[in-house]
Design an enzyme around this catalytic site. Structure first.
Site, PDB file in Angstrom:
ATOM      1  N   SER A  14       0.797  -1.231   0.000  1.00  0.00           N
ATOM      2  CA  SER A  14       0.000   0.000   0.000  1.00  0.00           C
ATOM      3  C   SER A  14       0.829   1.280   0.000  1.00  0.00           C
ATOM      4  CB  SER A  14      -0.922   0.012   1.220  1.00  0.00           C
ATOM      5  OG  SER A  14      -1.626   1.224   1.282  1.00  0.00           O
ATOM      6  N   SER A  16      -0.971   4.125   0.608  1.00  0.00           N
ATOM      7  CA  SER A  16      -1.922   5.041   1.248  1.00  0.00           C
ATOM      8  C   SER A  16      -1.296   5.852   2.380  1.00  0.00           C
ATOM      9  CB  SER A  16      -3.134   4.276   1.771  1.00  0.00           C
ATOM     10  OG  SER A  16      -3.878   3.751   0.703  1.00  0.00           O
ATOM     11  N   LYS A  65     -13.574  -5.620   1.285  1.00  0.00           N
ATOM     12  CA  LYS A  65     -14.497  -4.587   0.780  1.00  0.00           C
ATOM     13  C   LYS A  65     -15.970  -5.007   0.808  1.00  0.00           C
ATOM     14  CE  LYS A  65     -11.101  -2.260  -2.141  1.00  0.00           C
ATOM     15  NZ  LYS A  65     -10.808  -1.703  -3.468  1.00  0.00           N
ATOM     16  N   ASP A 103     -13.887   4.082  -4.815  1.00  0.00           N
ATOM     17  CA  ASP A 103     -13.241   3.406  -5.951  1.00  0.00           C
ATOM     18  C   ASP A 103     -13.985   3.736  -7.237  1.00  0.00           C
ATOM     19  OD1 ASP A 103     -11.169   2.103  -4.655  1.00  0.00           O
ATOM     20  OD2 ASP A 103     -12.310   0.280  -4.290  1.00  0.00           O
ATOM     21  N   GLY A 131     -11.482 -10.541 -13.037  1.00  0.00           N
ATOM     22  CA  GLY A 131     -11.713 -10.606 -11.599  1.00  0.00           C
ATOM     23  C   GLY A 131     -13.130 -10.211 -11.247  1.00  0.00           C
ATOM     24  N   ASN A 132     -13.599 -10.675 -10.099  1.00  0.00           N
ATOM     25  CA  ASN A 132     -14.973 -10.372  -9.697  1.00  0.00           C
ATOM     26  C   ASN A 132     -15.098 -10.084  -8.197  1.00  0.00           C
ATOM     27  OD1 ASN A 132     -14.534 -12.928  -8.761  1.00  0.00           O
ATOM     28  ND2 ASN A 132     -16.271 -13.889  -9.796  1.00  0.00           N
ATOM     29  N   GLY A 134     -14.406  -7.206  -4.774  1.00  0.00           N
ATOM     30  CA  GLY A 134     -14.972  -5.919  -4.383  1.00  0.00           C
ATOM     31  C   GLY A 134     -14.599  -4.783  -5.305  1.00  0.00           C
ATOM     32  N   ALA A 135     -13.354  -4.768  -5.778  1.00  0.00           N
ATOM     33  CA  ALA A 135     -12.915  -3.700  -6.683  1.00  0.00           C
ATOM     34  C   ALA A 135     -13.658  -3.783  -8.012  1.00  0.00           C
ATOM     35  CB  ALA A 135     -11.410  -3.782  -6.912  1.00  0.00           C
TER      36      ALA A 135
END
Length: 252
Positions: A14, A16, A65, A103, A131-132, A134-135
């Protein structure tokens, strides 16, 4: 002291904390700090909140998420409730926790800006979403609003309606879907030698590869796309846009 933080696991990748720490210094924001709060098991979220009584806001990353929603009191109707995933939590004055999804905002704005620079009209594109998690949910909502057709590509397509498997990526499918978006963590530092299992040899100069991963700046997914002549875009602008949106929410 107002404390903000990021929960998820692992958090070694990260940026962040660096982003917000530099923001606080640059903008003269006093009595605020940002921490990385690793949370291997989302069931321990209430204990984490109790152990950090100075928390004023949280960001949420992989893999929590979606699971974190069960611990929240409210969801923002325009983002998190609609998308079904949370990446920002606001601590309300009455002690309640409200979930948002920034996001969506970060992805949509960064994609619009990129396509505008390339002089490409969004609704003329078809996309593959790798992909499937949370993002991906935020990405799908943004694509829908931009009127970009999408097909989800999943390792377990039977668990996702309207999804196909990586084995279904034929020459025809690749030729028809010029925008390919990696929403999975595959290729994230330190596993930089990994990439989604798509047929890169079928890509060409009209393909656009967008990777939500931002560390490293050029993933193997992007590198292979560039080698085929495609245009590439990493997740750093999305990170910056969603972080600023989160800051706006925490301070509203």
């Amino acid at each position: 002291m107002r404390v903000f933080g990021l929960i998820g696991y692992p958090l070694t990748h990260s940026f962040s904390k660096k982003y917000f720490t530099e923001k606080f210094e640059k903008e003269g924001i006093e009595n605020s700090r940002y921490e990385l709060l690793e949370l291997p098991d989302y069931h321990n979220f209430p204990e984490l909140i109790k152990a950090n009584p100075d928390l004023s806001g949280l960001n949420v990353t992989i893999p929590h998420k979606q699971n974190i929603i069960s611990f929240l009191d409210e969801l923002d109707a325009a983002s998190a409730a609609r998308i079904g995933a949370v990446n920002t939590i606001k601590f309300l004055p009455d002690g309640k926790l409200k979930g948002y999804n920034t996001d969506y905002y970060g992805f949509r704005i960064s994609l619009e800006q990129w396509l505008e620079n390339l002089k490409i009209v969004p609704n003329q594109l078809k996309s593959l979403v790798l992909g499937n998690g949370g993002a991906a949910k935020a990405v799908l909502a943004a694509l829908k609003d931009l009127q970009i057709e999408y097909t989800i590509v999943s390792r377990q397509p039977e668990h996702q309606s309207a999804a196909i498997s990586y084995h279904d990526l034929t020459a025809d499918v690749i030729a028809q879907h010029l925008l390919i978006i990696n929403t999975s963590p595959v290729g994230t530092y330190p596993k930089t030698e990994e990439c989604p299992a798509i047929p890169y040899d079928l890509l060409g100069e009209n393909h656009l590869l967008y990777d939500l991963v931002y560390n490293p700046a050029e993933t193997l997914f992007l590198k292979k796309g560039k080698e085929q002549g495609g245009q590439i875009h990493n997740g750093l602008p999305m990170l910056q846009l969603q972080a600023e949106k989160a800051w706006e929410i925490w301070n509203s």
